[in-house]
Design an enzyme around this catalytic site. Structure first.
Site, short mmCIF file in Angstrom:
data_model
loop_
_atom_site.label_atom_id
_atom_site.label_comp_id
_atom_site.label_asym_id
_atom_site.label_seq_id
_atom_site.Cartn_x
_atom_site.Cartn_y
_atom_site.Cartn_z
N LYS A 35 5.94 -0.31 13.81
CA LYS A 35 7.11 0.12 13.04
C LYS A 35 6.66 0.89 11.80
O LYS A 35 5.48 0.80 11.41
CB LYS A 35 7.95 -1.11 12.64
CG LYS A 35 7.20 -2.05 11.70
CD LYS A 35 7.94 -3.36 11.51
CE LYS A 35 7.15 -4.26 10.58
NZ LYS A 35 7.63 -5.64 10.56
N TYR A 266 1.99 15.03 -20.05
CA TYR A 266 3.31 14.62 -20.52
C TYR A 266 3.24 13.41 -21.45
O TYR A 266 2.56 12.43 -21.15
CB TYR A 266 4.22 14.24 -19.33
CG TYR A 266 4.71 15.42 -18.54
CD1 TYR A 266 5.45 16.44 -19.14
CD2 TYR A 266 4.45 15.51 -17.18
CE1 TYR A 266 5.90 17.53 -18.40
CE2 TYR A 266 4.91 16.58 -16.43
CZ TYR A 266 5.64 17.59 -17.05
OH TYR A 266 6.08 18.65 -16.33
N MET A 314 4.29 15.29 -11.04
CA MET A 314 4.76 15.47 -9.68
C MET A 314 3.63 15.88 -8.75
O MET A 314 3.50 15.36 -7.64
CB MET A 314 5.89 16.51 -9.65
CG MET A 314 6.61 16.59 -8.33
SD MET A 314 7.91 17.82 -8.34
CE MET A 314 9.17 17.06 -9.34
C1 LIG Z 1 6.62 -6.54 10.61
C2 LIG Z 1 6.69 -7.74 11.45
C3 LIG Z 1 5.53 -8.37 11.91
C4 LIG Z 1 4.15 -7.99 11.45
O1 LIG Z 1 3.92 -8.55 10.18
P1 LIG Z 1 2.52 -8.42 9.44
O2 LIG Z 1 2.62 -9.29 8.27
O3 LIG Z 1 2.38 -6.98 9.08
O4 LIG Z 1 1.48 -8.82 10.42
C5 LIG Z 1 5.68 -9.40 12.82
N1 LIG Z 1 6.91 -9.81 13.22
C6 LIG Z 1 8.04 -9.26 12.76
C7 LIG Z 1 9.35 -9.77 13.21
C8 LIG Z 1 7.98 -8.20 11.86
O5 LIG Z 1 9.10 -7.65 11.41
#
Ligand SMILES: *Cc1c(COP(=O)(O)O)cnc(C)c1O
Length: 374
Positions: A35, A266, A314
């Site tokens: 993801k 800045y 930036m």
């Molecule tokens: C993102 C996620 C993981 C992985 O988690 P990590 O801490 O990155 O290993 C596992 N299970 C679910 C449901 C997640 O959303």
């Protein structure tokens, strides 16, 4: 034409980390969490590497990500962990994704659309065994199972829960969640014919919670080379250690000699206290090198650490290289990763930014050009 800034992804490190996770999983069944564009590392490239090494499934947040993986030719099961709602069901079905069902309200529509396509849909159920975020509570679990079973074209293939405190090795929470998950899913044996895949462990569960492996594990951050509890986790970890996968590189575009008492950038957030040599880098908050790193972060130039001085803007960042030896325009500057025997980790950056490595990796990875290296 490439940007002067780039993210480098190490294929060898991805493979090393995957193998380490597989080793710890017991039965070798790893669902690779890809993801968020594989935590900024590039979803398609990472997915291909993990599948090559034997990942049995992939995990994404949104249906859209799953559809992209299918379009790239991925054939292993892809679990959609968030956003299984009426609007995404056509994509989920057409791309043969595996929805994670969090309550019964979606089932009628899912079954209806599956029927129109003459499909039987395999799905996973989400149990809230203590995470307190999504899914059904243990008391409602059996009702959810029976609701699924009332539809002829829906089939339960798995049940999952998530650990809220897996990054805390000392907490008793994980053992409690594990016990609740085991007890609640034990009822399934009589209810669900055939094999049902139980999975609970994220990276913390995999590395720190005995007995959390079940039928499959779901590592994310560890595949990308980091421990869920940051440098503490790395310091306490048994070898072979995970290898950070991402480097963030840029180069010096100007070297300036300025007298003592010069206000830099800045707000003159930094004023030199001695005659100084300042290297200018073409990177800034636009690239995820956030303003909160001003006067705080360090970068590697010529194999040495040099402090960021003044306000990060930036597209420009200044570094004090007075003590760095000879620095020239075109020299490589490493914002994240190794240079020589020095290393700046995502945990270092996370500390400077008051966050966790996950956020640093997503941010840098998504905002910059990426190259896959050996
Ligand atoms: C993102 C996620 C993981 C992985 O988690 P990590 O801490 O990155 O290993 C596992 N299970 C679910 C449901 C997640 O959303």
């Amino acid at each position: 034409m490439n940007s002067l800034n780039r993210i480098e992804i190490s294929r060898a490190a991805l493979i090393h980390n995957f193998e380490r996770c597989r080793q710890l999983s017991g039965n070798g069944a790893v669902m690779a969490m890809v993801k968020a564009d594989a935590y900024g590392h590039g979803m398609i490239d990472c997915a291909r590497i993990f599948i090559e090494r034997g990942a049995v499934a992939l995990g994404v947040a949104e249906a859209l990500e799953g559809a992209e993986l299918r379009a790239a030719g991925v054939t292993v099961p892809i679990l959609v962990l968030a956003g299984v709602v009426p609007q995404t069901l056509p994509v989920i079905l057409d791309a043969r994704l595996t929805p994670v069902v969090v309550d019964p309200s979606i089932l009628a529509e899912l079954s209806h659309l599956a029927g129109l396509r003459q499909l039987t849909v395999g799905l996973h159920l989400k149990l809230d065994a203590g995470m307190g975020r999504q899914g059904v509570l243990p008391a409602d679990f059996l009702a959810l199972v029976r609701a699924v079973q009332s539809f002829p074209n829906l089939q339960i293939e798995g049940v999952m829960a998530h650990l809220p405190l897996a990054d805390d090795r000392k907490s008793a929470s994980s053992d409690q969640v594990l016990a609740t998950f085991a007890a609640t899913t034990a009822q399934l044996a009589q209810e669900v014919p055939g094999k049902c895949c139980l999975h609970l462990a994220n990276s913390g569960g995999l590395f720190y919670v005995a007995g959390a492996q079940f039928d499959m594990v779901r590592p994310g951050i560890s595949l990308y080379g980091y421990y869920p509890d940051g440098q503490e986790g790395r310091a306490a970890a048994a070898p072979p250690l995970l290898q950070p996968v991402m480097r963030f590189l840029t180069q010096v575009i100007q070297v300036r000699q300025v007298p003592a008492g010069t206000g830099l950038g800045y707000n003159h957030l930094f004023t030199t206290s001695r005659p100084s040599i300042i290297a200018v880098l073409p990177v800034g908050y636009e690239d995820g090198y956030l303003r909160c790193l001003s006067n705080k972060a360090q970068v590697l130039i010529g194999g040495r650490r040099a402090p960021v001085v003044g306000r990060i803007s930036m597209n420009l960042t200044m570094v004090d290289v007075t003590d760095s030896g000879a620095v020239q325009v075109g020299d490589e500057a490493v914002l994240l990763g190794k240079q020589g025997d020095q290393e700046i980790t995502a945990d270092d950056l996370a500390e400077w930014m008051d966050t966790i490595s996950y956020e640093v990796l997503c941010l840098f990875g998504k905002l910059n050009q990426r190259v896959l290296a050996a």
